[in-house]
Write a protein that holds these residues in place. Structure first.
Motif, PDB file in Angstrom:
ATOM      1  N   ASN A  20       0.625  -0.811  -0.154  1.00  0.00           N
ATOM      2  CA  ASN A  20      -0.034  -0.320  -0.052  1.00  0.00           C
ATOM      3  C   ASN A  20       0.843   1.401  -0.462  1.00  0.00           C
ATOM      4  N   GLY A  21       0.821   2.064  -1.318  1.00  0.00           N
ATOM      5  CA  GLY A  21       2.180   2.939  -1.647  1.00  0.00           C
ATOM      6  C   GLY A  21       3.430   2.343  -1.951  1.00  0.00           C
ATOM      7  N   ALA A  22       4.062   2.933  -0.271  1.00  0.00           N
ATOM      8  CA  ALA A  22       5.727   2.094  -0.191  1.00  0.00           C
ATOM      9  C   ALA A  22       5.634   1.236   0.946  1.00  0.00           C
ATOM     10  N   ALA A  23       4.635   1.770   2.288  1.00  0.00           N
ATOM     11  CA  ALA A  23       4.793   0.097   2.840  1.00  0.00           C
ATOM     12  C   ALA A  23       4.124  -0.726   2.051  1.00  0.00           C
ATOM     13  N   ARG A  24       4.959  -2.133   3.190  1.00  0.00           N
ATOM     14  CA  ARG A  24       4.239  -3.712   2.694  1.00  0.00           C
ATOM     15  C   ARG A  24       4.158  -4.295   3.393  1.00  0.00           C
ATOM     16  N   LEU A  25       3.023  -5.552   2.884  1.00  0.00           N
ATOM     17  CA  LEU A  25       3.630  -6.447   4.138  1.00  0.00           C
ATOM     18  C   LEU A  25       4.346  -8.006   3.109  1.00  0.00           C
ATOM     19  N   GLY A  26       5.155  -8.242   4.032  1.00  0.00           N
ATOM     20  CA  GLY A  26       5.277  -9.598   3.560  1.00  0.00           C
ATOM     21  C   GLY A  26       6.129 -10.635   5.056  1.00  0.00           C
ATOM     22  N   ARG A  27       6.972 -11.590   4.624  1.00  0.00           N
ATOM     23  CA  ARG A  27       6.784 -12.392   5.037  1.00  0.00           C
ATOM     24  C   ARG A  27       8.564 -13.056   4.901  1.00  0.00           C
ATOM     25  N   ILE A  28       9.251 -13.872   5.691  1.00  0.00           N
ATOM     26  CA  ILE A  28      10.649 -14.025   5.899  1.00  0.00           C
ATOM     27  C   ILE A  28      10.667 -15.572   6.426  1.00  0.00           C
ATOM     28  N   LYS A  29      10.929 -16.129   5.431  1.00  0.00           N
ATOM     29  CA  LYS A  29      11.134 -17.564   6.029  1.00  0.00           C
ATOM     30  C   LYS A  29      12.510 -18.374   6.732  1.00  0.00           C
ATOM     31  N   THR A  30      12.583 -18.497   7.571  1.00  0.00           N
ATOM     32  CA  THR A  30      14.056 -18.355   8.157  1.00  0.00           C
ATOM     33  C   THR A  30      13.839 -20.622   8.919  1.00  0.00           C
ATOM     34  N   SER A  31      15.315 -20.989   9.136  1.00  0.00           N
ATOM     35  CA  SER A  31      15.006 -22.337   9.785  1.00  0.00           C
ATOM     36  C   SER A  31      14.564 -22.038  10.708  1.00  0.00           C
ATOM     37  N   HIS A  32      13.897 -21.111  11.929  1.00  0.00           N
ATOM     38  CA  HIS A  32      13.135 -21.197  12.614  1.00  0.00           C
ATOM     39  C   HIS A  32      12.064 -20.385  12.718  1.00  0.00           C
ATOM     40  N   GLY A  33      11.299 -20.647  12.096  1.00  0.00           N
ATOM     41  CA  GLY A  33      10.268 -20.621  11.275  1.00  0.00           C
ATOM     42  C   GLY A  33       9.648 -19.418  10.532  1.00  0.00           C
ATOM     43  N   THR A  34       8.733 -19.095  10.164  1.00  0.00           N
ATOM     44  CA  THR A  34       7.958 -17.855   9.011  1.00  0.00           C
ATOM     45  C   THR A  34       7.692 -16.924   9.709  1.00  0.00           C
ATOM     46  N   PHE A  35       8.307 -15.313   9.873  1.00  0.00           N
ATOM     47  CA  PHE A  35       7.596 -14.720  10.355  1.00  0.00           C
ATOM     48  C   PHE A  35       7.063 -13.309   9.446  1.00  0.00           C
ATOM     49  N   GLU A  36       6.058 -12.622   9.895  1.00  0.00           N
ATOM     50  CA  GLU A  36       5.271 -11.613   8.876  1.00  0.00           C
ATOM     51  C   GLU A  36       6.144 -10.003   9.264  1.00  0.00           C
ATOM     52  N   THR A  37       6.362  -9.451   8.212  1.00  0.00           N
ATOM     53  CA  THR A  37       7.525  -7.918   8.097  1.00  0.00           C
ATOM     54  C   THR A  37       5.796  -7.065   8.092  1.00  0.00           C
ATOM     55  N   PRO A  38       5.908  -5.865   8.630  1.00  0.00           N
ATOM     56  CA  PRO A  38       7.207  -5.118   9.165  1.00  0.00           C
ATOM     57  C   PRO A  38       6.657  -5.817  10.989  1.00  0.00           C
ATOM     58  N   ILE A  39       8.375  -6.352  11.251  1.00  0.00           N
ATOM     59  CA  ILE A  39       8.406  -6.708  12.985  1.00  0.00           C
ATOM     60  C   ILE A  39       9.049  -5.426  13.447  1.00  0.00           C
ATOM     61  N   PHE A  40       9.099  -5.792  15.093  1.00  0.00           N
ATOM     62  CA  PHE A  40      10.403  -5.303  15.954  1.00  0.00           C
ATOM     63  C   PHE A  40      10.349  -6.258  16.295  1.00  0.00           C
ATOM     64  N   MET A  41      12.002  -6.202  16.283  1.00  0.00           N
ATOM     65  CA  MET A  41      12.463  -7.889  16.947  1.00  0.00           C
ATOM     66  C   MET A  41      13.439  -7.100  18.666  1.00  0.00           C
ATOM     67  N   PRO A  42      12.823  -7.521  19.570  1.00  0.00           N
ATOM     68  CA  PRO A  42      13.309  -7.308  20.886  1.00  0.00           C
ATOM     69  C   PRO A  42      15.293  -7.214  20.956  1.00  0.00           C
ATOM     70  N   VAL A  43      16.416  -6.893  21.121  1.00  0.00           N
ATOM     71  CA  VAL A  43      17.746  -6.781  22.052  1.00  0.00           C
ATOM     72  C   VAL A  43      17.987  -7.672  23.058  1.00  0.00           C
ATOM     73  N   GLY A  44      18.223  -9.138  22.344  1.00  0.00           N
ATOM     74  CA  GLY A  44      19.027 -10.187  23.576  1.00  0.00           C
ATOM     75  C   GLY A  44      20.487 -10.126  23.518  1.00  0.00           C
ATOM     76  N   THR A  45      21.301  -8.282  23.594  1.00  0.00           N
ATOM     77  CA  THR A  45      22.330  -8.421  23.582  1.00  0.00           C
ATOM     78  C   THR A  45      23.579  -9.987  24.204  1.00  0.00           C
ATOM     79  N   ASN A  46      23.234 -10.327  24.429  1.00  0.00           N
ATOM     80  CA  ASN A  46      24.072 -10.999  25.815  1.00  0.00           C
ATOM     81  C   ASN A  46      23.189 -12.082  26.069  1.00  0.00           C
ATOM     82  N   ALA A  47      22.142 -12.782  24.492  1.00  0.00           N
ATOM     83  CA  ALA A  47      21.516 -13.848  24.643  1.00  0.00           C
ATOM     84  C   ALA A  47      20.664 -13.761  25.542  1.00  0.00           C
ATOM     85  N   ASN A  48      19.970 -13.098  26.304  1.00  0.00           N
ATOM     86  CA  ASN A  48      19.095 -12.569  26.723  1.00  0.00           C
ATOM     87  C   ASN A  48      18.556 -11.472  27.012  1.00  0.00           C
ATOM     88  N   VAL A  49      17.081 -11.233  26.429  1.00  0.00           N
ATOM     89  CA  VAL A  49      16.467 -10.282  27.156  1.00  0.00           C
ATOM     90  C   VAL A  49      15.927  -9.731  27.766  1.00  0.00           C
TER      91      VAL A  49
END
Length: 396
Positions: A20-49
């Protein structure tokens, strides 16, 4: 190292399902599941959020999180990660993981590193030990970690770097990206490049064009969200996006406030990460449908309402503002835990609303609503953005 897929053998695992305009809905397939975009990823710098268990993250809707390859490689060390069989098992997380290469530590640990075209030498701030990080070693480290999305090693200049300094860092970023691509990643891992360019629009465009000619799985916008004026962030991000391919995911590194996210989604960004919601939570700030509130304020001492009356998270169902205020007043760890849970829940529901607004053609309406809520309460965009980056620890 065996088991690597050459760049020309990888097939795209990203699709745009609606635009819709420049904005888009998408899907990214990874080895640990498929996730929908736009997406926010929490940060776990030291292997923990921070202050969250992996099962809690999954319960409130997290599908992919971020960890930092440099920090985890230093502590606990790759031998410990290998002993567990990879980062997923180490932190008991069966969702996606994106690992940052260590490139940002060239910026955040500038007093503990020396950069050359070959790589960067870090002196550990923990014990004084040295690590010579090359693009190839960064790929090997992230291969051992087993992350789903691997970031190239890049040179992130300061936002106030001169044109000459930004140009040098951008050229080095391009050379290192080529080396990372040539070295390759494990089969099943996705490899993302990072466009740089400092505060200069022509360098931003040139960087995006140059990297787009290489066979990466996705592209990130780096070197922003470092406290620069909000309009500059949008301008430079737009310049970068305009030169990136439309059939690959676009990732803005270090953007996490609702205002930042929705503005960049409108420009065509698909992925975001930031410590913004968790860092705010530990300092007593809650994200709500009415804007950001400081729960430590005395005005909430006898407030029997939930953190957010429109939120259905466990915290809002079970506890009052008065109680959370009390916990912060007494320095209880539970205070940060409850507010972290709520803030992340808020962000995941916010992203669901963003995706729905794109599908329903209401993104512009939602964008205006978000701007009004956060500006009416004295939270101008520049202030939100400046408080959202990670105080020179991890984020672009």
């Amino acid at each position: 190292m065996s088991g690597r897929a050459p760049s020309n053998a990888r097939e795209s695992r990203f699709e745009v399902v609606y635009q819709n305009g420049a904005a888009r809905l998408g899907r990214i397939k990874t080895s640990h599941g498929t996730f929908e975009t736009p997406i926010f990823m929490p940060v776990g710098t030291n292997a923990n959020v921070k202050l969250m268990r992996s099962d809690e993250l999954k319960k409130i809707g997290a599908t992919i999180i971020l960890a930092n390859a440099y920090h985890v490689a230093v502590r606990p060390g790759l031998d410990v990660i290998e002993l567990h069989g990879g980062l997923h098992r180490f932190m008991s997380w069966d969702g996606g993981i994106l690992t940052d290469s260590g490139g940002f530590q060239m910026f955040s640990l500038k007093n503990f590193r020396k950069v050359s075209d070959d790589g960067v030498t870090f002196v550990s701030p923990y014990d004084g030990s040295k690590l010579f990080l090359t693009p190839e070693l960064s790929m090997d480290i992230q291969t051992i970690l087993g992350s789903d999305i691997v970031m190239v090693l890049d040179h992130c200049p300061a936002i106030d770097a001169s044109y000459t300094e930004a140009l040098e860092a951008t050229k080095r970023t391009h050379a290192w990206a080529k080396r990372c691509l040539r070295h390759g990643v494990r089969e099943g891992q996705l490899l993302f490049a990072i466009a740089q360019g400092g505060a200069f629009e022509d360098l931003r465009r040139a960087s995006a064009r140059h990297l787009s000619q290489m066979d990466f799985d996705g592209f990130a916008i780096g070197g922003l969200s470092l406290g620069e004026p909000f309009e500059m962030t949008l301008q430079l991000a737009h310049a970068t996006i305009s030169e990136l391919p439309e059939d690959k995911p676009r990732y803005f590194m270090g953007g996490g406030s609702p205002r930042t996210i929705i503005e960049l989604v409108s420009l065509g960004v698909d992925m975001f990460d930031s410590v913004y919601p968790t860092r705010l939570a530990r300092h007593g700030a809650a994200l709500t449908s009415e804007g950001r509130i400081n729960i430590k304020s005395s005005r909430y001492r006898k407030d029997l309402s939930p953190i957010d009356s429109r939120c259905d998270c466990l915290v809002c169902k079970s506890y009052t503002r008065s109680y959370v205020h009390h916990l912060f007043n007494r320095g209880e760890t539970l205070a940060g835990m409850l507010l972290t849970y709520h803030n992340l829940h808020f962000m995941f529901r916010f992203m669901e609303r963003v995706r729905k607004s794109i599908m329903d053609g209401r993104l512009e309406e939602m964008r205006k609503e978000v701007a009004e809520v956060y500006e009416e309460r004295g939270e101008n965009a520049a202030g939100v953005l400046a408080s959202g980056h990670d105080s020179l620890r991890r984020h672009r």
